[in-house]
Design an enzyme around this catalytic site. Structure first.
Site, PDB file in Angstrom:
ATOM      1  N   TYR A 184      10.932  46.420  -9.121  1.00  0.00           N
ATOM      2  CA  TYR A 184      11.730  45.393  -8.441  1.00  0.00           C
ATOM      3  C   TYR A 184      11.374  45.351  -6.948  1.00  0.00           C
ATOM      4  O   TYR A 184      10.981  44.314  -6.406  1.00  0.00           O
ATOM      5  CB  TYR A 184      13.232  45.662  -8.648  1.00  0.00           C
ATOM      6  CG  TYR A 184      14.092  44.892  -7.682  1.00  0.00           C
ATOM      7  CD1 TYR A 184      14.111  43.506  -7.709  1.00  0.00           C
ATOM      8  CD2 TYR A 184      14.862  45.551  -6.717  1.00  0.00           C
ATOM      9  CE1 TYR A 184      14.884  42.779  -6.790  1.00  0.00           C
ATOM     10  CE2 TYR A 184      15.635  44.845  -5.810  1.00  0.00           C
ATOM     11  CZ  TYR A 184      15.638  43.465  -5.845  1.00  0.00           C
ATOM     12  OH  TYR A 184      16.385  42.756  -4.945  1.00  0.00           O
ATOM     13  N   ASP A 228      16.981  25.878 -10.550  1.00  0.00           N
ATOM     14  CA  ASP A 228      17.442  27.107 -11.215  1.00  0.00           C
ATOM     15  C   ASP A 228      17.220  26.959 -12.716  1.00  0.00           C
ATOM     16  O   ASP A 228      17.446  25.881 -13.278  1.00  0.00           O
ATOM     17  CB  ASP A 228      18.938  27.321 -10.925  1.00  0.00           C
ATOM     18  CG  ASP A 228      19.385  28.756 -11.153  1.00  0.00           C
ATOM     19  OD1 ASP A 228      19.773  29.418 -10.174  1.00  0.00           O
ATOM     20  OD2 ASP A 228      19.326  29.227 -12.317  1.00  0.00           O
ATOM     21  N   GLY A 282      16.369  56.792  -8.997  1.00  0.00           N
ATOM     22  CA  GLY A 282      15.898  55.875  -7.944  1.00  0.00           C
ATOM     23  C   GLY A 282      16.923  55.557  -6.872  1.00  0.00           C
ATOM     24  O   GLY A 282      16.682  54.678  -6.057  1.00  0.00           O
ATOM     25  N   ASP A 283      18.062  56.234  -6.851  1.00  0.00           N
ATOM     26  CA  ASP A 283      19.057  55.984  -5.804  1.00  0.00           C
ATOM     27  C   ASP A 283      18.801  56.890  -4.589  1.00  0.00           C
ATOM     28  O   ASP A 283      18.970  58.103  -4.682  1.00  0.00           O
ATOM     29  CB  ASP A 283      20.477  56.276  -6.316  1.00  0.00           C
ATOM     30  CG  ASP A 283      21.138  55.070  -6.949  1.00  0.00           C
ATOM     31  OD1 ASP A 283      20.669  53.945  -6.722  1.00  0.00           O
ATOM     32  OD2 ASP A 283      22.142  55.265  -7.659  1.00  0.00           O
ATOM     33  N   TYR A 290      24.310  34.530  -7.379  1.00  0.00           N
ATOM     34  CA  TYR A 290      25.378  35.051  -6.521  1.00  0.00           C
ATOM     35  C   TYR A 290      25.191  34.646  -5.046  1.00  0.00           C
ATOM     36  O   TYR A 290      26.048  33.978  -4.463  1.00  0.00           O
ATOM     37  CB  TYR A 290      25.400  36.568  -6.689  1.00  0.00           C
ATOM     38  CG  TYR A 290      26.355  37.346  -5.826  1.00  0.00           C
ATOM     39  CD1 TYR A 290      27.649  36.891  -5.579  1.00  0.00           C
ATOM     40  CD2 TYR A 290      25.969  38.570  -5.298  1.00  0.00           C
ATOM     41  CE1 TYR A 290      28.522  37.639  -4.799  1.00  0.00           C
ATOM     42  CE2 TYR A 290      26.836  39.326  -4.531  1.00  0.00           C
ATOM     43  CZ  TYR A 290      28.105  38.855  -4.277  1.00  0.00           C
ATOM     44  OH  TYR A 290      28.957  39.603  -3.515  1.00  0.00           O
TER      45      TYR A 290
HETATM   46  N1  UDP Z   1      27.407  53.168  -8.227  1.00  0.00           N
HETATM   47  C1  UDP Z   1      28.325  53.962  -8.884  1.00  0.00           C
HETATM   48  N2  UDP Z   1      28.999  53.444  -9.961  1.00  0.00           N
HETATM   49  C2  UDP Z   1      28.778  52.164 -10.405  1.00  0.00           C
HETATM   50  C3  UDP Z   1      27.850  51.353  -9.727  1.00  0.00           C
HETATM   51  C4  UDP Z   1      27.172  51.891  -8.633  1.00  0.00           C
HETATM   52  O1  UDP Z   1      28.543  55.120  -8.514  1.00  0.00           O
HETATM   53  O2  UDP Z   1      29.422  51.748 -11.395  1.00  0.00           O
HETATM   54  C5  UDP Z   1      26.718  53.703  -7.039  1.00  0.00           C
HETATM   55  C6  UDP Z   1      25.192  53.641  -7.097  1.00  0.00           C
HETATM   56  O3  UDP Z   1      24.662  54.786  -7.734  1.00  0.00           O
HETATM   57  C7  UDP Z   1      24.830  53.535  -5.624  1.00  0.00           C
HETATM   58  C8  UDP Z   1      25.994  52.756  -5.009  1.00  0.00           C
HETATM   59  O4  UDP Z   1      27.074  52.883  -5.948  1.00  0.00           O
HETATM   60  O5  UDP Z   1      24.803  54.812  -5.029  1.00  0.00           O
HETATM   61  C9  UDP Z   1      25.706  51.276  -4.822  1.00  0.00           C
HETATM   62  O6  UDP Z   1      25.153  50.784  -6.024  1.00  0.00           O
HETATM   63  P1  UDP Z   1      24.942  49.251  -6.314  1.00  0.00           P
HETATM   64  O7  UDP Z   1      24.373  49.128  -7.707  1.00  0.00           O
HETATM   65  O8  UDP Z   1      26.192  48.496  -6.026  1.00  0.00           O
HETATM   66  O9  UDP Z   1      23.869  48.786  -5.251  1.00  0.00           O
HETATM   67  P2  UDP Z   1      22.383  49.343  -4.914  1.00  0.00           P
HETATM   68  O10 UDP Z   1      22.565  50.249  -3.732  1.00  0.00           O
HETATM   69  O11 UDP Z   1      21.842  50.027  -6.120  1.00  0.00           O
HETATM   70  O12 UDP Z   1      21.638  48.103  -4.565  1.00  0.00           O
END
Ligand code: UDP
Length: 325
Positions: A141, A31, A278-279, A11
């Site tokens: 990660y 790649d 983990g968010d 990407y």
């Molecule tokens: N998120 C969500 N629904 C989805 C995908 C992501 O609610 O289908 C939320 C996720 O929990 C986070 C935010 O959107 O709080 C951004 O997530 P993403 O995976 O895009 O990026 P990250 O911050 O994890 O790198």
């Protein structure tokens, strides 16, 4: 300059390759095409299909190319997967990376611009996050990315390699030609756009009980063209060390969904789902260092512009780079 781009079929690598070529640089893409797409590699670049975990392959490709610099995007990047299979992350992102920098030393390549991440900070104590914020990753990660930063710092001390660590916040958006196509797709914006495309009935909102004004997580979304521009600035001169790449403004999940509603004209039904492990509540960058040292200024990262560009790409590529459904 001649630039060796690992992960140029992915990407952010595909868009940076496009921008490098537009600016007159020469690009060799290395790649494996395991998770990237051949169609995402700009035809003006030379594509070498190879595996980072195979030291001899990397070494040969580097010696053949004899680049002036390396941009290193190739990595596994799914937090959830890393919690299931950490070995995958340490072997590809760390061992593969060691093969790469060792090949640079053997070939006399002095500079590497590395795709790092705000995931190296874990749950930050303070927002906005500066480069001095302690790095305490909370998943393999993020740990693999932090480990590789440290490895590069030792190569700097011992071999004189000049590494730049670009710590991305939330990469988003598209150019006319290249966009986001992951399998599985876990990112918020493409998942919301799938609803607008009629490919999903509703968007799942992972948690509405966070410590934020509307209860959903806040993130700092940055257009991939702005990320690509930062890489090109980082190439030149004696720049080394970490740079956060974000806008400094955060948007909640609900605010993002609202912008998608406005841009697409679709109602976008939502369902509330459990928190994703983990968010963190908020991840917002302090990116002054990139502004002052690199002279970087995000120009494409207004949230509406980000969503408009992603929407245009997904409408033109409703099944990603695959030609058929
Ligand atoms: N998120 C969500 N629904 C989805 C995908 C992501 O609610 O289908 C939320 C996720 O929990 C986070 C935010 O959107 O709080 C951004 O997530 P993403 O995976 O895009 O990026 P990250 O911050 O994890 O790198």
């Amino acid at each position: 300059m001649k630039v060796f781009v690992t992960g140029g079929a992915g990407y952010i690598g595909s868009v940076t390759t496009e921008l490098l070529l537009d600016k007159g640089h020469e690009v060799v893409v290395f790649d494996s095409l395991e998770r990237g797409h051949r169609e995402a590699v700009d035809k003006r670049a030379r594509l070498v299909i190879g595996e980072l975990r195979d030291a001899a392959q990397v070494q040969k490709a580097m010696l053949d190319a004899r680049p002036d610099a390396v941009m290193h995007f190739a990595a596994y990047a799914l937090v959830g997967e890393s919690m299931q299979d950490p070995g995958l992350y340490f072997s590809n992102n760390v061992t593969g990376g060691v093969n790469l920098v060792s090949a640079m030393v053997k070939s006399g390549v002095p500079k590497i611009v590395f795709s790092s991440t705000c995931a190296t900070y874990g749950y930050p104590e303070r927002i906005p996050i500066t480069e001095e914020t302690p790095q305490n990753p909370v998943n393999p990660y993020g740990e693999s990315k932090r480990m590789y930063e440290k490895i590069l710092a030792w190569y700097q001390q011992i071999h004189g390699i000049r590494p730049v660590f670009l710590r991305y916040f939330n990469a988003a958006g598209a150019t006319l030609r290249f966009g986001e196509d992951h399998e599985p797709e876990t990112h918020l914006i493409p998942n919301v756009l799938k609803v607008a495309l009629g490919q999903a009935a509703s968007v799942k909102i992972f948690g509405t009980d966070y410590n934020t004004p509307d209860g959903t997580c806040i993130r700092d979304y940055i257009h991939i063209l702005d990320l690509a521009g930062a890489h090109i600035r980082a190439l030149s001169g004696g720049h080394t060390g970490p740079f956060n790449l974000g806008t400094g403004t955060g948007f909640s999940v609900r605010e993002v969904v609202d912008v998608v509603r406005k841009v697409t004209g679709h109602t976008i039904p939502e369902t509330v789902a459990a928190r994703r492990p983990g968010d963190p509540d908020r991840l917002v960058a302090a990116a002054e260092r990139a502004r002052t040292v690199l002279g970087w200024n995000p120009e494409h990262s207004n949230l509406e512009s980000i969503v408009e560009s992603a929407w245009a790409w997904h409408q033109a590529h409703p099944h990603g780079y695959r030609k058929t459904a």
